[in-house]
Design a protein around this motif. Structure first.
Motif, PDB file in Angstrom:
ATOM      1  N   VAL A  17       0.831  -1.196   0.000  1.00  0.00           N
ATOM      2  CA  VAL A  17       0.000   0.000   0.000  1.00  0.00           C
ATOM      3  C   VAL A  17       0.870   1.252   0.000  1.00  0.00           C
ATOM      4  CG1 VAL A  17      -1.675   1.335   1.320  1.00  0.00           C
ATOM      5  CG2 VAL A  17      -1.955  -1.133   1.106  1.00  0.00           C
ATOM      6  N   ARG A  18       1.924   1.251   0.817  1.00  0.00           N
ATOM      7  CA  ARG A  18       2.828   2.410   0.845  1.00  0.00           C
ATOM      8  C   ARG A  18       3.469   2.624  -0.526  1.00  0.00           C
ATOM      9  NH1 ARG A  18       4.419   0.591   6.143  1.00  0.00           N
ATOM     10  NH2 ARG A  18       6.204  -0.489   5.212  1.00  0.00           N
ATOM     11  N   ARG A  19       3.788   1.546  -1.199  1.00  0.00           N
ATOM     12  CA  ARG A  19       4.414   1.674  -2.510  1.00  0.00           C
ATOM     13  C   ARG A  19       3.428   2.235  -3.538  1.00  0.00           C
ATOM     14  NH1 ARG A  19       8.292  -3.028  -5.059  1.00  0.00           N
ATOM     15  NH2 ARG A  19       9.001  -1.866  -6.905  1.00  0.00           N
ATOM     16  N   LEU A  20       2.169   1.807  -3.443  1.00  0.00           N
ATOM     17  CA  LEU A  20       1.145   2.362  -4.321  1.00  0.00           C
ATOM     18  C   LEU A  20       0.937   3.852  -4.054  1.00  0.00           C
ATOM     19  CD1 LEU A  20      -1.548  -0.472  -4.356  1.00  0.00           C
ATOM     20  CD2 LEU A  20      -0.128   0.282  -6.268  1.00  0.00           C
ATOM     21  N   LEU A  21       0.912   4.212  -2.768  1.00  0.00           N
ATOM     22  CA  LEU A  21       0.764   5.625  -2.428  1.00  0.00           C
ATOM     23  C   LEU A  21       1.955   6.435  -2.927  1.00  0.00           C
ATOM     24  CD1 LEU A  21      -0.675   5.385   1.206  1.00  0.00           C
ATOM     25  CD2 LEU A  21      -1.902   5.887  -0.917  1.00  0.00           C
ATOM     26  N   GLY A  22       3.131   5.796  -2.931  1.00  0.00           N
ATOM     27  CA  GLY A  22       4.303   6.476  -3.470  1.00  0.00           C
ATOM     28  C   GLY A  22       4.155   6.766  -4.954  1.00  0.00           C
ATOM     29  N   LEU A  24       1.239   7.306  -6.448  1.00  0.00           N
ATOM     30  CA  LEU A  24       0.270   8.404  -6.539  1.00  0.00           C
ATOM     31  C   LEU A  24       0.885   9.731  -6.118  1.00  0.00           C
ATOM     32  CD1 LEU A  24      -2.870   6.620  -5.067  1.00  0.00           C
ATOM     33  CD2 LEU A  24      -2.581   7.379  -7.432  1.00  0.00           C
ATOM     34  N   ALA A  25       1.873   9.666  -5.220  1.00  0.00           N
ATOM     35  CA  ALA A  25       2.471  10.894  -4.694  1.00  0.00           C
ATOM     36  C   ALA A  25       3.234  11.680  -5.750  1.00  0.00           C
ATOM     37  CB  ALA A  25       3.406  10.569  -3.527  1.00  0.00           C
ATOM     38  N   ARG A  26       3.466  11.068  -6.916  1.00  0.00           N
ATOM     39  CA  ARG A  26       4.129  11.811  -7.988  1.00  0.00           C
ATOM     40  C   ARG A  26       3.274  12.997  -8.448  1.00  0.00           C
ATOM     41  NH1 ARG A  26       5.909   6.684 -11.907  1.00  0.00           N
ATOM     42  NH2 ARG A  26       7.217   5.601 -10.382  1.00  0.00           N
ATOM     43  N   ARG A  27       1.967  12.941  -8.140  1.00  0.00           N
ATOM     44  CA  ARG A  27       1.057  14.024  -8.515  1.00  0.00           C
ATOM     45  C   ARG A  27       0.481  14.656  -7.252  1.00  0.00           C
ATOM     46  NH1 ARG A  27       1.241  10.542 -12.561  1.00  0.00           N
ATOM     47  NH2 ARG A  27       1.262  11.403 -14.660  1.00  0.00           N
ATOM     48  N   ARG A  28       1.342  15.227  -6.463  1.00  0.00           N
ATOM     49  CA  ARG A  28       0.940  15.782  -5.174  1.00  0.00           C
ATOM     50  C   ARG A  28      -0.072  16.914  -5.333  1.00  0.00           C
ATOM     51  NH1 ARG A  28       6.387  14.585  -4.622  1.00  0.00           N
ATOM     52  NH2 ARG A  28       6.911  13.212  -2.867  1.00  0.00           N
ATOM     53  N   LEU A  29       0.143  17.766  -6.327  1.00  0.00           N
ATOM     54  CA  LEU A  29      -0.753  18.908  -6.499  1.00  0.00           C
ATOM     55  C   LEU A  29      -2.173  18.431  -6.797  1.00  0.00           C
ATOM     56  CD1 LEU A  29      -1.188  21.935  -6.649  1.00  0.00           C
ATOM     57  CD2 LEU A  29      -0.522  21.855  -9.079  1.00  0.00           C
ATOM     58  N   SER A  30      -2.310  17.484  -7.693  1.00  0.00           N
ATOM     59  CA  SER A  30      -3.635  16.953  -8.016  1.00  0.00           C
ATOM     60  C   SER A  30      -4.275  16.317  -6.793  1.00  0.00           C
ATOM     61  CB  SER A  30      -3.536  15.927  -9.148  1.00  0.00           C
ATOM     62  OG  SER A  30      -3.047  16.523 -10.330  1.00  0.00           O
ATOM     63  N   LEU A  31      -3.481  15.587  -6.023  1.00  0.00           N
ATOM     64  CA  LEU A  31      -4.016  14.940  -4.830  1.00  0.00           C
ATOM     65  C   LEU A  31      -4.448  15.969  -3.788  1.00  0.00           C
ATOM     66  CD1 LEU A  31      -1.587  11.915  -4.390  1.00  0.00           C
ATOM     67  CD2 LEU A  31      -3.937  11.882  -5.198  1.00  0.00           C
ATOM     68  N   LEU A  32      -3.682  17.059  -3.666  1.00  0.00           N
ATOM     69  CA  LEU A  32      -4.071  18.102  -2.714  1.00  0.00           C
ATOM     70  C   LEU A  32      -5.404  18.733  -3.110  1.00  0.00           C
ATOM     71  CD1 LEU A  32      -0.644  19.884  -2.041  1.00  0.00           C
ATOM     72  CD2 LEU A  32      -1.936  18.408  -0.485  1.00  0.00           C
ATOM     73  N   VAL A  33      -5.601  18.955  -4.404  1.00  0.00           N
ATOM     74  CA  VAL A  33      -6.878  19.501  -4.867  1.00  0.00           C
ATOM     75  C   VAL A  33      -8.004  18.503  -4.605  1.00  0.00           C
ATOM     76  CG1 VAL A  33      -8.150  20.342  -6.868  1.00  0.00           C
ATOM     77  CG2 VAL A  33      -5.739  20.939  -6.589  1.00  0.00           C
ATOM     78  N   THR A 137      -6.036  11.398 -12.203  1.00  0.00           N
ATOM     79  CA  THR A 137      -4.810  11.100 -11.462  1.00  0.00           C
ATOM     80  C   THR A 137      -4.509   9.610 -11.455  1.00  0.00           C
ATOM     81  OG1 THR A 137      -5.194  13.020 -10.030  1.00  0.00           O
ATOM     82  CG2 THR A 137      -3.652  11.350  -9.242  1.00  0.00           C
ATOM     83  N   VAL A 138      -5.528   8.797 -11.172  1.00  0.00           N
ATOM     84  CA  VAL A 138      -5.324   7.346 -11.120  1.00  0.00           C
ATOM     85  C   VAL A 138      -4.939   6.816 -12.492  1.00  0.00           C
ATOM     86  CG1 VAL A 138      -6.490   5.134 -10.790  1.00  0.00           C
ATOM     87  CG2 VAL A 138      -6.796   6.967  -9.124  1.00  0.00           C
ATOM     88  N   GLN A 139      -5.635   7.251 -13.536  1.00  0.00           N
ATOM     89  CA  GLN A 139      -5.339   6.739 -14.874  1.00  0.00           C
ATOM     90  C   GLN A 139      -3.944   7.154 -15.329  1.00  0.00           C
ATOM     91  OE1 GLN A 139      -7.100   4.500 -16.448  1.00  0.00           O
ATOM     92  NE2 GLN A 139      -8.597   4.545 -14.780  1.00  0.00           N
ATOM     93  N   GLN A 140      -3.528   8.365 -14.993  1.00  0.00           N
ATOM     94  CA  GLN A 140      -2.166   8.782 -15.342  1.00  0.00           C
ATOM     95  C   GLN A 140      -1.138   7.951 -14.582  1.00  0.00           C
ATOM     96  OE1 GLN A 140      -2.231  12.996 -14.485  1.00  0.00           O
ATOM     97  NE2 GLN A 140      -2.842  13.538 -16.569  1.00  0.00           N
ATOM     98  N   THR A 141      -1.428   7.650 -13.312  1.00  0.00           N
ATOM     99  CA  THR A 141      -0.519   6.814 -12.526  1.00  0.00           C
ATOM    100  C   THR A 141      -0.421   5.425 -13.111  1.00  0.00           C
ATOM    101  OG1 THR A 141      -1.039   8.077 -10.517  1.00  0.00           O
ATOM    102  CG2 THR A 141      -0.073   5.887 -10.229  1.00  0.00           C
ATOM    103  N   VAL A 142      -1.553   4.845 -13.479  1.00  0.00           N
ATOM    104  CA  VAL A 142      -1.549   3.501 -14.070  1.00  0.00           C
ATOM    105  C   VAL A 142      -0.839   3.515 -15.414  1.00  0.00           C
ATOM    106  CG1 VAL A 142      -3.020   1.673 -14.994  1.00  0.00           C
ATOM    107  CG2 VAL A 142      -3.608   2.777 -12.834  1.00  0.00           C
ATOM    108  N   ARG A 143      -1.012   4.587 -16.176  1.00  0.00           N
ATOM    109  CA  ARG A 143      -0.310   4.695 -17.452  1.00  0.00           C
ATOM    110  C   ARG A 143       1.200   4.683 -17.233  1.00  0.00           C
ATOM    111  NH1 ARG A 143      -0.870  10.288 -20.466  1.00  0.00           N
ATOM    112  NH2 ARG A 143       0.386  10.830 -18.634  1.00  0.00           N
TER     113      ARG A 143
END
Length: 640
Positions: A17-22, A24-33, A137-143
């Motif tokens: 889970v931590r690795r998956l969150l890592g 997603l963390a590449r897009r911190r700005l999107s996640l903050l929004v 965000t999720v689709q970009q991460t999966v891509r």
């Protein structure tokens, strides 16, 4: 493992889970929004029942006020009720904000309902924006994850593909990544919304009534305990589910690829039986995973219903005693539902979370595989006028540390020579080629190309100087022209036509209605095995390599096609060093040097005539092919 269970234990949930969150963390700005929109939506949703409870109080106050005589104060009304022995009703009137003789204030009621409606509209807009942005965000991460896996696959050593079934690898790259994307898409939104809702609702509940809040919280530890116990038992089954999915895909891919052989030998029933067995194993693992994880939601719903009953009873008593207003209890009942519903949602999506984490672990297995040894930082380059001189010096190699295959192999191939490698199956002939191409790295010794050690070159540079024609010709879906031009995408039209004529593909093309634009599928459908081989030779001819490797290029074609292929290869071998691996010794009679290998060693070398005169291993091989049947195979193999 019995029953199709995986041979490894399910790993810890948290690191994956931590690795998956890592990722997603590449897009911190999107996640903050996303978090900001979620907080706004949850806060507005959380305060709406409180305001709606005020609307209930307005209606309730109007109904009670209309029953009291007008022209008196509320204190006088309460005193009158007590004098008449209506103490409970007097307490209720005392705790209610009303005016005796005045009914429902519809103006205040309309204003309150308008505010609630506006809050719900804004909350819905924020929730929609959160869902949209999170989806992107999720689709970009999966891509990016899919691109990382693709990049990693290209850097894996050949040994990984030798030990991994193709269907299993395809399952990880397609099924597991798709399952992970679906799991992340469905769970992150609910999880974030549920956690924030629990926090916001709990704060409002404590403000309304600390006592009722304690009742609502009483079921939380039980819900957490039930979720933890069920999750611990369902995780291995989810891992087994996706592991067996990969095994089943490998089985199907193998059966479809070899369906002609299966039909020829009448093994359809056996293949069907094996498919049914693995399909049943997958069914059992999937059923157990879904059944066990599915217990979570009913258990939490049961606890929530108990909680709801307790709050309704205690809340009613508090209203009767005047400690709380009816609107506050009504709002608290709504909050209790809002409080338990996120817990139920977390429980219901836990199976998705575990399924996604199980797929993530299988994907991370690929990303964690050891890659090929990196190319040197300052690679060497053979001279531009090099003609492909190859030298093996005391080369040792083994696929497994405890099983030596090639030991102290030394040979020299001069520029322009044709070097033939012959020997029984398993002697190491193809391994020599794999070492030359650096599909595998040698354990000791050295291999040089035009005086430059191949390990000091980049793999791309080494392989760009080499052309290969394999026993199993490979064509991709496309036209015949595209398959030939694959050897050099920058080649001119005339160069492609010249390569096709040199490989005698032009005769084949002339018989086809669409000519070079004839489309063939990945399996080469529409052309014969020999015709496919001619196309691959034309591809190699177009590349104009310094080194040419022919690995059993004529072993599966008819005599006429073999003659065409040999004629094409003679032109292809001109002015370049070539290595020919062959079982048909008729194809290597004109070789400049013939190497006879047995058990990873060169036991003889020389020309065709020299080796026949020596009457050794080559003579035995030649005799077994051209002097009739052999009665005693063991005697021939032993050299007697």
């Amino acid at each position: 493992m019995a029953g199709g269970m995986p041979g490894e234990k399910a790993r810890s949930f948290r690191p994956s889970v931590r690795r998956l969150l890592g990722l997603l963390a590449r897009r911190r700005l999107s996640l903050l929004v996303v978090v900001a929109c979620t907080v706004g939506s949850v806060v507005l949703t959380a305060i709406s029942p409180r305001i709606l409870g005020h609307a209930t109080d307005i209606i309730f106050a109007g109904v009670i006020g209309a029953q009291l005589p007008s022209g008196i104060t509320k204190a006088q009304a309460v005193q009158g009720l007590r004098e008449r022995g209506q103490g409970t009703f007097a307490d209720l009137v005392a705790s209610t904000d009303l005016t005796p003789g005045v009914g429902v204030d519809f103006t205040a009621l309309g204003r309150t309902l308008t505010i609630v409606l506006a809050l719900y509209v804004v909350s819905s807009i924020l929730a929609w924006a959160m869902g949209l942005l999170l989806n992107v965000t999720v689709q970009q991460t999966v891509r990016e994850l899919r691109a990382d896996v693709e990049d990693k696959i290209h850097r894996l050593p050949l040994s990984y593909f030798d030990r991994t079934p193709r269907g299993e690898l395809l399952s990880r790259v397609t099924n597991d990544i798709d399952n992970l994307a679906q799991s992340m898409q469905q769970t992150i939104t609910q999880l974030l919304n549920s956690v924030l809702t629990v926090i916001a609702v709990l704060v409002v509940m404590v403000v309304i009534s600390p006592l009722l809040s304690l009742i609502a919280l009483a079921t939380v530890p039980l819900a957490v305990l039930a979720t933890a116990l069920v999750a611990k038992r369902s995780k291995p089954h989810f891992l087994a589910q996706w592991k067996n999915t990969g095994r089943l895909n490998a089985q199907v891919e193998e059966a479809f690829t070899g369906h002609e052989v299966i039909a020829l030998f009448g093994r359809r029933d056996e293949v069907q039986e094996r498919f049914d067995e693995r399909n049943e194993t997958l069914y059992a693992a999937s059923w157990k995973a879904q059944f066990i994880s599915g217990i979570i939601m009913p258990a939490i719903m049961f606890l929530g219903n108990l909680n709801y009953v307790a709050i309704a009873v205690v809340g009613g008593l508090r209203v009767a005693s005047g400690s709380l207003s009816l609107g506050e209890v009504q709002a608290f009942v709504q909050y209790s539902r809002q409080f338990t519903q996120p817990l139920t949602q977390i429980g219901s999506m836990f199976n998705l979370m575990q399924s996604g984490v199980a797929s993530a672990e299988r994907i991370f297995d690929i990303l964690d595989e050891e890659v090929e040894t990196p190319d040197p930082l300052k690679p060497a380059t053979p001279p531009s006028d090099g003609r492909g001189a190859v030298t093996f010096a005391d080369v040792d190699f083994r696929y497994r540390d405890d099983q030596p295959l090639i030991t102290q192999l030394s040979l020299a191939a001069r520029p322009g020579n044709m070097v033939a490698i012959v020997g029984p199956t398993g002697a190491g002939k193809t391994t020599v080629v794999n070492l030359l191409m650096r599909f595998y790295d040698i354990h000791s010794g050295s291999i040089e190309l035009d005086g430059v050690e191949t390990r000091s070159m980049t793999r791309a540079d080494l392989r760009s100087r080499t052309g290969m024609v394999l026993q199993d010709s490979w064509l991709f879906g496309g036209t015949i022209w595209d398959n030939i031009a694959y050897g050099d995408p920058t080649a001119s039209r005339e160069a492609v036509l010249e390569a096709a004529r040199a490989a005698h593909v032009d005769g084949l093309v002339a018989t086809l209605p669409d000519g070079y634009d004839t489309v063939i599928d990945e399996e080469g459908g529409g052309v014969s095995a020999g015709e496919k081989q001619l196309i691959t030779i034309a591809r190699a001819f177009l590349a104009r390599p310094q080194l040419l490797i022919l690995d059993e290029a004529t072993s599966s074609v008819d005599t006429r096609t073999e003659l065409l292929i040999q004629k094409a290869m003679v032109a292809l071998r001109a002015d370049r060093t070539s290595f020919v691996i062959a079982h048909r010794l008729s194809t290597v009679r004109d070789a400049d040097l013939i190497l006879v290998m047995e058990s990873g060693r060169i036991v003889e070398q020389g020309t065709h005539d020299e080796l026949l005169d020596a009457r050794g291993a080559y003579h035995r091989l030649y005799t077994s092919q051209f002097t009739g049947p052999v009665d005693d195979v063991d005697a021939v193999a032993a050299g007697r």
